[in-house]
Design a protein around this motif. Structure first.
Motif, PDB file in Angstrom:
ATOM      1  N   PRO A  26      44.326  13.437  22.854  1.00  0.00           N
ATOM      2  CA  PRO A  26      43.603  12.266  23.332  1.00  0.00           C
ATOM      3  C   PRO A  26      42.833  12.209  24.968  1.00  0.00           C
ATOM      4  N   SER A  27      43.132  13.531  25.551  1.00  0.00           N
ATOM      5  CA  SER A  27      42.401  13.635  26.814  1.00  0.00           C
ATOM      6  C   SER A  27      41.166  14.063  26.728  1.00  0.00           C
TER       7      SER A  27
ATOM      8  N   LYS B 257      37.165  14.114  25.723  1.00  0.00           N
ATOM      9  CA  LYS B 257      36.063  13.202  25.632  1.00  0.00           C
ATOM     10  C   LYS B 257      34.965  13.303  24.777  1.00  0.00           C
TER      11      LYS B 257
ATOM     12  N   ASN C 115      35.317   2.231  25.327  1.00  0.00           N
ATOM     13  CA  ASN C 115      36.727   1.703  25.815  1.00  0.00           C
ATOM     14  C   ASN C 115      38.015   2.687  25.299  1.00  0.00           C
ATOM     15  N   ALA C 116      37.824   3.689  25.149  1.00  0.00           N
ATOM     16  CA  ALA C 116      39.033   4.530  24.923  1.00  0.00           C
ATOM     17  C   ALA C 116      39.774   4.939  25.974  1.00  0.00           C
ATOM     18  N   LYS C 117      41.190   5.349  26.004  1.00  0.00           N
ATOM     19  CA  LYS C 117      42.029   5.770  26.939  1.00  0.00           C
ATOM     20  C   LYS C 117      41.536   7.350  27.016  1.00  0.00           C
TER      21      LYS C 117
ATOM     22  N   SER D 235      41.619  11.099  30.006  1.00  0.00           N
ATOM     23  CA  SER D 235      42.737  11.916  30.709  1.00  0.00           C
ATOM     24  C   SER D 235      42.199  11.211  32.389  1.00  0.00           C
ATOM     25  N   SER D 236      43.249  11.375  32.927  1.00  0.00           N
ATOM     26  CA  SER D 236      43.279  11.114  34.253  1.00  0.00           C
ATOM     27  C   SER D 236      42.545  12.074  34.988  1.00  0.00           C
TER      28      SER D 236
ATOM     29  N   GLN E 192      35.740   8.626  34.777  1.00  0.00           N
ATOM     30  CA  GLN E 192      36.482   7.341  34.085  1.00  0.00           C
ATOM     31  C   GLN E 192      36.481   6.150  34.887  1.00  0.00           C
TER      32      GLN E 192
ATOM     33  N   THR F 107      40.416   0.745  34.827  1.00  0.00           N
ATOM     34  CA  THR F 107      41.179   0.553  33.458  1.00  0.00           C
ATOM     35  C   THR F 107      41.763   1.782  32.891  1.00  0.00           C
ATOM     36  N   GLY F 108      41.221   2.850  33.535  1.00  0.00           N
ATOM     37  CA  GLY F 108      41.375   4.030  32.782  1.00  0.00           C
ATOM     38  C   GLY F 108      40.827   4.379  31.632  1.00  0.00           C
ATOM     39  N   THR F 109      39.777   3.756  31.098  1.00  0.00           N
ATOM     40  CA  THR F 109      39.032   3.845  30.101  1.00  0.00           C
ATOM     41  C   THR F 109      37.640   4.673  30.286  1.00  0.00           C
TER      42      THR F 109
END
Length: 434
Positions: free
Chosen positions: A343-344, A346, A382-384, A386-387, A392, A396-398
């Motif tokens: 998920p991290s 992009k 609008n996907a979650k 990586s921090s 990003q 929202t972190g998206t």
């Protein structure tokens, strides 16, 4: 098998004999040539300690550590994860007691890597802990900031060690290890089942040759260069800022204080140095994720051949998936599966089997010659993410993720897209003509 045997096997390394300072100079020299290991025979203010860097700074070196070609890394790690090997070689420790409650910085070089926020960090520390309920050993990498005396501050991410720590009252006793065979480092960096020991994973990667010893109730590699007996306490202190994978400053956090109770070292020890944000850091973060991504993509596209998290993409945010394309939908399906598996990530680029996913020039060539943006790029808004991605949306972190299909269009002849090579270029040896 330890760090020294690996260096002997590699042979080709840079050896510096002039004294180097730990503030800026040592890390600056370490990144001058990341193609081969570098040994610092003289570290200023540490007459009895050497330093070593760039052990896993290339896929070729990682392949050497695992005894495979670079293209076989995923298969080697996957096979070891499926069939870890229980430890059998117990050996006396090569390290010996140095000091109790030491001022760590007096005994071990702790570099300052970057200016602006001058922090002394161990970025190569493998922490060994035992699950109090199962007895299974956990190995994991954790950066540690030097505070003062015998105090370090650990970045404790919410993974297996954090879980063990939260289930232990009064502090968690651990061993902090530096300077081990790179195969042990790969095992420690791998996302592995909590029911399995990374020591057994490392033992399989080393074909059963990992020698271990008991250290205050914990099992540690007997040939480790430095071992610190320590306690992760309930006290918190500010940790950071730290330069992370993105090669940008990470934020500060309140993190657990670690008290070092004992320091042990081999005679003439090699202090392990990993420069944050550079290739070793990236490879240890990214390469252990690739087998997991591969397996999930394989469930969707069985003809997947390789997966690479690219150094240019911080070995975390961008990836390349190589497939033997059979139908037009395969590339997009492979891309979606890869994004779901990690998920991290992009951006994922999907290439054909004739394109080396670890060669950035080859991937760019495929993108330039086989891809049209209006047809071959898909975006997921609008996907979650990586921090670690500074681009990003911080509220929202998206972010927006994208899939690039850089495979040959299905309605065209493959011969139109084949790379033409010079006959004999791969067989002839230039040195024979000199």
């Amino acid at each position: 098998m330890g760090l020294r045997s690996f260096l002997d096997d590699v042979g080709d390394r840079n050896v510096l004999t002039e004294p180097v300072e730990t503030r800026f100079e040592l890390p600056a020299l370490a990144v001058q040539d990341e193609r081969r290991p570098i040994v610092f025979e003289s570290v200023a203010d540490y007459p009895d300690v050497r330093a070593v860097s760039n052990l896993v700074s290339s896929r070729a070196l990682i392949g050497e550590a695992l005894g495979v070609e670079p293209s076989g890394i995923i298969d080697a790690v996957s096979t070891a994860m499926d069939d870890p090997l229980a430890l059998e070689r117990e050996r006396p420790a090569a390290f010996e007691h140095v000091a109790d409650e030491p001022d760590v910085a007096e005994h071990v070089p702790i570099p300052i890597y970057y200016d602006e926020h001058e922090r002394q960090y161990f970025a190569s520390t493998v922490v060994i802990a035992k699950d109090p309920e199962t007895g299974v050993h956990n190995l994991s990498f954790h950066r540690m900031m030097y505070d003062e005396g015998n105090r370090l501050v650990m970045r404790l991410v919410e993974r297996h060690l954090h879980d063990i720590y939260t289930r232990t009252e009064g502090g968690l006793d651990v061993a902090i290890v530096m300077g081990v065979n790179p195969a042990v480092e790969i095992a420690a960096a791998t996302s592995f089942s909590p029911d399995m020991s990374e020591l057994d994973l490392a033992n399989r990667l080393l074909d059963g040759e990992l020698a271990t010893t008991e250290f205050h109730g914990l099992t540690v590699p007997s040939e480790a260069e430095l071992v610190m007996g320590a306690t992760i306490t309930d006290e918190r202190a500010e940790e950071g800022p730290f330069v992370d994978l993105s090669r940008t400053w990470d934020r500060t956090r309140q993190q657990p204080v670690v008290e070092v109770n004992e320091l042990h070292a081999r005679p003439d020890p090699l202090a392990r140095v990993i420069v944050p944000g550079r290739k070793e850091h990236a490879h240890l973060m990214g390469i252990p994720q690739e087998p997991r991504i591969y397996r999930i993509v394989e469930n969707t596209v069985p003809t997947v051949e390789n997966v690479v998290l690219t150094p240019g993409g911080c070995s975390w945010l961008h990836g390349v998936v190589q497939i033997d394309k059979r139908t037009e939908g395969d590339p997009k399906n492979a891309g979606m599966a890869a994004l779901a598996a990690h998920p991290s990530m992009k951006k994922v680029t999907v290439v054909d089997s004739d394109v080396d996913p670890a060669d950035p020039d080859a991937v760019e060539w495929a993108t330039a010659t086989r891809m049209q943006p209006d047809r071959d790029i898909e975006t997921i808004e609008n996907a979650k993410g990586s921090s670690l991605d500074p681009s990003q949306d911080y509220e929202t972190g998206t972010l927006t993720k994208w899939i690039v299909d850089a495979t040959i269009p299905g309605d065209r002849e493959r011969s139109e897209f084949a790379e033409v090579t010079v006959p004999g270029a791969d067989e002839l040896d230039l040195s024979e003509y000199q």
